[in-house]
Write a protein that holds these residues in place. Structure first.
Motif, PDB file in Angstrom:
ATOM      1  N   THR A  88       0.835  -1.201   0.000  1.00 23.68           N
ATOM      2  CA  THR A  88       0.000   0.000   0.000  1.00 23.68           C
ATOM      3  C   THR A  88       0.870   1.250   0.000  1.00 23.68           C
ATOM      4  O   THR A  88       1.759   1.405   0.832  1.00 23.68           O
ATOM      5  CB  THR A  88      -0.909   0.005   1.235  1.00 23.68           C
ATOM      6  OG1 THR A  88      -1.773  -1.133   1.183  1.00 23.68           O
ATOM      7  CG2 THR A  88      -1.747   1.281   1.287  1.00 23.68           C
ATOM      8  N   TYR A  97       0.911   5.363   0.451  1.00 20.12           N
ATOM      9  CA  TYR A  97       0.100   6.436   1.018  1.00 20.12           C
ATOM     10  C   TYR A  97       0.938   7.682   1.230  1.00 20.12           C
ATOM     11  O   TYR A  97       2.162   7.639   1.300  1.00 20.12           O
ATOM     12  CB  TYR A  97      -0.579   6.003   2.324  1.00 20.12           C
ATOM     13  CG  TYR A  97       0.324   5.789   3.520  1.00 20.12           C
ATOM     14  CD1 TYR A  97       0.419   6.735   4.533  1.00 20.12           C
ATOM     15  CD2 TYR A  97       1.052   4.602   3.668  1.00 20.12           C
ATOM     16  CE1 TYR A  97       1.225   6.528   5.649  1.00 20.12           C
ATOM     17  CE2 TYR A  97       1.856   4.386   4.770  1.00 20.12           C
ATOM     18  CZ  TYR A  97       1.936   5.357   5.768  1.00 20.12           C
ATOM     19  OH  TYR A  97       2.732   5.152   6.871  1.00 20.12           O
ATOM     20  N   PRO A 124      -9.752   9.368   1.874  1.00 21.31           N
ATOM     21  CA  PRO A 124      -9.933   8.342   0.836  1.00 21.31           C
ATOM     22  C   PRO A 124     -10.213   9.019  -0.515  1.00 21.31           C
ATOM     23  O   PRO A 124     -11.042   9.922  -0.593  1.00 21.31           O
ATOM     24  CB  PRO A 124     -11.157   7.545   1.311  1.00 21.31           C
ATOM     25  CG  PRO A 124     -11.507   8.068   2.667  1.00 21.31           C
ATOM     26  CD  PRO A 124     -10.905   9.430   2.774  1.00 21.31           C
ATOM     27  N   SER A 135      -6.378   9.057  -7.344  1.00 24.60           N
ATOM     28  CA  SER A 135      -5.611   8.366  -6.310  1.00 24.60           C
ATOM     29  C   SER A 135      -5.338   9.387  -5.217  1.00 24.60           C
ATOM     30  O   SER A 135      -5.903  10.495  -5.234  1.00 24.60           O
ATOM     31  CB  SER A 135      -4.295   7.838  -6.892  1.00 24.60           C
ATOM     32  OG  SER A 135      -3.459   8.926  -7.268  1.00 24.60           O
ATOM     33  N   PHE A 184      -5.973   3.213  -2.855  1.00 25.35           N
ATOM     34  CA  PHE A 184      -6.705   1.955  -2.703  1.00 25.35           C
ATOM     35  C   PHE A 184      -6.034   0.829  -3.495  1.00 25.35           C
ATOM     36  O   PHE A 184      -5.349   1.099  -4.491  1.00 25.35           O
ATOM     37  CB  PHE A 184      -8.145   2.100  -3.198  1.00 25.35           C
ATOM     38  CG  PHE A 184      -9.030   2.899  -2.292  1.00 25.35           C
ATOM     39  CD1 PHE A 184      -9.258   2.488  -0.988  1.00 25.35           C
ATOM     40  CD2 PHE A 184      -9.648   4.051  -2.739  1.00 25.35           C
ATOM     41  CE1 PHE A 184     -10.080   3.207  -0.138  1.00 25.35           C
ATOM     42  CE2 PHE A 184     -10.475   4.781  -1.911  1.00 25.35           C
ATOM     43  CZ  PHE A 184     -10.695   4.363  -0.610  1.00 25.35           C
ATOM     44  N   TYR A 225     -12.837  -6.370  -4.799  1.00 24.02           N
ATOM     45  CA  TYR A 225     -12.894  -5.024  -5.366  1.00 24.02           C
ATOM     46  C   TYR A 225     -14.347  -4.546  -5.445  1.00 24.02           C
ATOM     47  O   TYR A 225     -14.932  -4.400  -6.523  1.00 24.02           O
ATOM     48  CB  TYR A 225     -12.246  -4.999  -6.749  1.00 24.02           C
ATOM     49  CG  TYR A 225     -10.763  -5.247  -6.720  1.00 24.02           C
ATOM     50  CD1 TYR A 225      -9.876  -4.224  -6.391  1.00 24.02           C
ATOM     51  CD2 TYR A 225     -10.236  -6.506  -7.010  1.00 24.02           C
ATOM     52  CE1 TYR A 225      -8.502  -4.446  -6.356  1.00 24.02           C
ATOM     53  CE2 TYR A 225      -8.869  -6.739  -6.985  1.00 24.02           C
ATOM     54  CZ  TYR A 225      -8.008  -5.700  -6.659  1.00 24.02           C
ATOM     55  OH  TYR A 225      -6.649  -5.927  -6.620  1.00 24.02           O
ATOM     56  N   TYR A 259     -13.495  -2.581  -0.142  1.00 26.18           N
ATOM     57  CA  TYR A 259     -12.643  -1.419   0.082  1.00 26.18           C
ATOM     58  C   TYR A 259     -12.830  -0.854   1.490  1.00 26.18           C
ATOM     59  O   TYR A 259     -11.867  -0.401   2.114  1.00 26.18           O
ATOM     60  CB  TYR A 259     -12.939  -0.334  -0.951  1.00 26.18           C
ATOM     61  CG  TYR A 259     -12.247  -0.545  -2.271  1.00 26.18           C
ATOM     62  CD1 TYR A 259     -10.862  -0.643  -2.345  1.00 26.18           C
ATOM     63  CD2 TYR A 259     -12.974  -0.623  -3.462  1.00 26.18           C
ATOM     64  CE1 TYR A 259     -10.228  -0.826  -3.556  1.00 26.18           C
ATOM     65  CE2 TYR A 259     -12.339  -0.805  -4.679  1.00 26.18           C
ATOM     66  CZ  TYR A 259     -10.967  -0.912  -4.728  1.00 26.18           C
ATOM     67  OH  TYR A 259     -10.333  -1.097  -5.919  1.00 26.18           O
ATOM     68  N   TRP A 317     -10.915  -2.982   3.862  1.00 24.50           N
ATOM     69  CA  TRP A 317      -9.488  -2.705   3.707  1.00 24.50           C
ATOM     70  C   TRP A 317      -9.120  -1.356   4.335  1.00 24.50           C
ATOM     71  O   TRP A 317      -8.075  -1.238   4.986  1.00 24.50           O
ATOM     72  CB  TRP A 317      -9.115  -2.707   2.222  1.00 24.50           C
ATOM     73  CG  TRP A 317      -7.683  -2.347   2.002  1.00 24.50           C
ATOM     74  CD1 TRP A 317      -6.607  -3.179   1.998  1.00 24.50           C
ATOM     75  CD2 TRP A 317      -7.155  -1.027   1.822  1.00 24.50           C
ATOM     76  NE1 TRP A 317      -5.447  -2.470   1.805  1.00 24.50           N
ATOM     77  CE2 TRP A 317      -5.755  -1.148   1.694  1.00 24.50           C
ATOM     78  CE3 TRP A 317      -7.744   0.234   1.735  1.00 24.50           C
ATOM     79  CZ2 TRP A 317      -4.927  -0.047   1.500  1.00 24.50           C
ATOM     80  CZ3 TRP A 317      -6.923   1.335   1.537  1.00 24.50           C
ATOM     81  CH2 TRP A 317      -5.535   1.194   1.423  1.00 24.50           C
ATOM     82  N   LEU A 318      -9.972  -0.352   4.170  1.00 24.55           N
ATOM     83  CA  LEU A 318      -9.681   0.966   4.730  1.00 24.55           C
ATOM     84  C   LEU A 318      -9.622   0.900   6.253  1.00 24.55           C
ATOM     85  O   LEU A 318      -8.784   1.558   6.877  1.00 24.55           O
ATOM     86  CB  LEU A 318     -10.732   1.978   4.276  1.00 24.55           C
ATOM     87  CG  LEU A 318     -10.467   3.448   4.616  1.00 24.55           C
ATOM     88  CD1 LEU A 318      -9.147   3.926   4.023  1.00 24.55           C
ATOM     89  CD2 LEU A 318     -11.628   4.319   4.135  1.00 24.55           C
ATOM     90  N   GLY A 339     -14.861   7.666  -2.819  1.00 22.55           N
ATOM     91  CA  GLY A 339     -14.419   7.612  -1.436  1.00 22.55           C
ATOM     92  C   GLY A 339     -15.550   7.812  -0.455  1.00 22.55           C
ATOM     93  O   GLY A 339     -15.422   7.455   0.718  1.00 22.55           O
ATOM     94  N   ILE A 368     -17.344   4.372   0.285  1.00 21.08           N
ATOM     95  CA  ILE A 368     -16.347   3.552   0.987  1.00 21.08           C
ATOM     96  C   ILE A 368     -16.140   4.089   2.401  1.00 21.08           C
ATOM     97  O   ILE A 368     -16.199   3.359   3.387  1.00 21.08           O
ATOM     98  CB  ILE A 368     -15.025   3.529   0.203  1.00 21.08           C
ATOM     99  CG1 ILE A 368     -15.223   2.837  -1.150  1.00 21.08           C
ATOM    100  CG2 ILE A 368     -13.936   2.830   1.010  1.00 21.08           C
ATOM    101  CD1 ILE A 368     -14.065   3.009  -2.110  1.00 21.08           C
TER     102      ILE A 368
END
Length: 289
Positions: free
Chosen positions: A17, A19, A33, A39, A61, A75, A80, A83-84, A104, A107
């Protein structure tokens, strides 16, 4: 140095990942997000402007930006969100303000519903709204594909995942003078990152908007019951999310602050100064050390 954006990598749920992070480690956190087809790059200008008082964290992500694209990842908006949550745990963050923009938004809102105690405040900027009757005309184009057999629907959606379509997504409904301020880097840098697998992922996510409608009541219920302090900053020149989309949030968040600015879907490109000023005042009241 705290106000400079740092570029980091970490493994989250087995996924490499990427970031971006700025601000002191002990400062109040703002989680960022990103939307589609972007991105964490979309927050590159915002982060140093707030990093003197807040810790800002913006992940890519899975299947986007510089993060990995594993074959066995879910996916979907639910995948998501899970995962977040794992990402937030991995960077050792407990409570945070949450920025909701574009994809975002569903999510991040799922994350808020999963762990409502962690959410200090919301900042909503042209997010994918949970109000069917307040969507913009561009959503009608997506909805027409839902009547097609699934292979035909996927084919139609795949045709909309292209460099030219990315450009249209970033320019959206902006008048010419503002459109000229949108840097072509947004589509020129992101399109080369779209592998055949990532194109399939994008099609899956856009197709998932149909199933996401069934989740709208849960989103509205969360807003209505928890009433987190909320700042709504909106660009009304948005074929997907026009002015009526912003105002729809007031049905469940009547105390939210609503500011309609002159831009469109990507306000951080066209109205950064105004957004920063509004965020600083709002976060200074509801989420400061």
């Amino acid at each position: 140095m705290d106000t400079l954006v740092q570029h980091r990598r970490i493994t989250v749920a087995g996924i490499e990942t990427f970031y971006r992070e700025a601000g002191r480690q002990d400062a109040p956190v703002l989680l960022l997000p990103h939307g589609y087809p972007c991105s964490s790059y979309e927050f590159r200008n915002l982060m140093p402007r707030l990093a003197d008082r807040w810790r800002l964290i913006a992940p890519d992500f899975p299947g986007a930006g510089y993060s990995g694209t594993p074959d066995d990842f879910d996916y979907s908006f639910d995948g998501y969100a899970a995962w977040l949550e794992a990402f937030v745990d991995a960077v050792k963050v407990d409570r945070f303000a949450l920025y909701l923009h574009d994809f975002g938004s569903p999510i991040g809102a799922r994350l808020a519903i999963r762990t409502p105690r962690r959410i200090v405040a919301l900042i909503i900027q042209n997010g994918d709204i949970p109000y069917e009757d307040a969507l913009g005309p561009k959503y009608a184009d997506i909805e027409t594909t839902w009547t097609l057999p699934r292979p035909d629907m996927r084919k139609a959606l795949a045709e909309a995942v292209s460099e030219e379509a990315f450009k249209e997504e970033f320019l959206n409904d902006l008048p010419p003078a503002l459109a000229d301020t949108i840097p072509p880097d947004l589509w020129k840098l992101h399109w080369p990152l779209v592998t055949p697998r990532r194109k399939e992922i994008a099609v899956d996510l856009i197709a998932g908007l149909k199933e996401n409608r069934a989740w709208f009541p849960e989103h509205r219920k969360y807003l209505r019951e928890y009433r987190p302090p909320t700042l709504i900053v909106w660009g009304p020149n948005d074929h997907y999310m026009p002015e009526k989309s912003a105002r729809a949030y007031l049905r469940d968040l009547p105390d939210a602050e609503l500011h309609l600015l002159g831009g469109g879907h990507w306000l951080l490109e066209t109205h950064l100064d105004e957004v920063v000023a509004l965020m600083r005042e709002f976060l200074g009241r509801v989420h400061s050390a």
